[in-house]
Design a protein around this motif. Structure first.
Motif, short mmCIF file in Angstrom:
data_model
loop_
_atom_site.label_atom_id
_atom_site.label_comp_id
_atom_site.label_asym_id
_atom_site.label_seq_id
_atom_site.Cartn_x
_atom_site.Cartn_y
_atom_site.Cartn_z
N ASP A 1 37.68 107.84 11.16
CA ASP A 1 36.25 107.83 11.46
C ASP A 1 35.55 106.75 10.63
O ASP A 1 36.11 106.16 9.71
N ASP A 2 34.29 106.49 10.99
CA ASP A 2 33.57 105.38 10.36
C ASP A 2 33.42 105.53 8.85
O ASP A 2 33.49 104.55 8.12
N GLY A 3 33.20 106.74 8.36
CA GLY A 3 33.05 106.95 6.92
C GLY A 3 34.33 106.63 6.17
O GLY A 3 34.31 105.96 5.13
N GLU A 4 35.45 107.12 6.68
CA GLU A 4 36.73 106.83 6.04
C GLU A 4 37.05 105.34 6.14
O GLU A 4 37.51 104.73 5.17
N ASN A 5 36.78 104.75 7.31
CA ASN A 5 36.97 103.32 7.52
C ASN A 5 36.17 102.54 6.48
O ASN A 5 36.71 101.66 5.80
N ALA A 6 34.90 102.88 6.31
CA ALA A 6 34.03 102.16 5.36
C ALA A 6 34.50 102.38 3.92
O ALA A 6 34.49 101.45 3.11
#
Length: 168
Positions: A81-86
């Motif tokens: 997901d975007d949070g983990e990606n970031a």
């Protein structure tokens, strides 16, 4: 001070027990230079809109001022997901010492995506805080009990293993 990048899951887990004494969120913010990707802050704002324990935890994080927010470009091909990606991107860009993430179903992928940063989960971080004198073993177990109940970790084998290390 060591740099710790936090994903939404990890920082919410710590904040679930932010009303305990000692407070694991405050201990972490005091002992590390904590950086949150803007994407994680956006996820915290979304979670904070809920009137439940996770919403209260997200608001507790957002109410603190002693962390740094950084923008990162997301890797569109990254399968988390975007949070983990970031968080992974920011950890690699800053050569952070630690990445706090509680995405137990994807820990292998998160770990493999980190260049020089050590992946820690909240149970592992509690163990570190216990070993370094921030929390007694009993306090760490109590905090882990509270977080486990709120996050439905009672049957999680990874958490059980971390708990057994605290009990030694």
């Amino acid at each position: 001070m060591a740099v710790l990048i936090a994903d939404t899951s990890g920082v919410v887990s710590l904040a679930v027990a932010a009303e305990t004494d000692p407070d694991p969120l405050s201990l972490t913010l005091d002992r590390y230079d904590v950086f949150l990707p803007e994407t994680v802050v956006g996820e915290l704002r979304d979670i904070a809109s809920y009137d439940d324990g996770h919403g209260a935890a997200a608001r507790a994080v957002l109410d603190r001022a002693n962390y740094t927010v950084r923008a990162v470009d997301l890797d569109a091909e990254f399968p988390l997901d975007d949070g983990e990606n970031a968080a992974v991107t920011l950890a690699n860009e800053t050569d952070a010492e630690l990445l706090l993430c509680d995405e137990f179903n994807s820990l292998g992928l998160v770990h493999a995506s980190l260049a020089d940063t050590r992946l820690v989960t909240t149970p592992t971080l509690l163990s570190v805080l216990s070993r370094t004198g921030g929390l007694s073993a009993g306090d760490a177990e109590g905090v882990l009990d509270e977080i486990s109940a709120a996050r439905s970790w009672e049957a999680n084998s990874y958490v059980a293993r971390a708990r057994s290390l605290l009990e030694r």
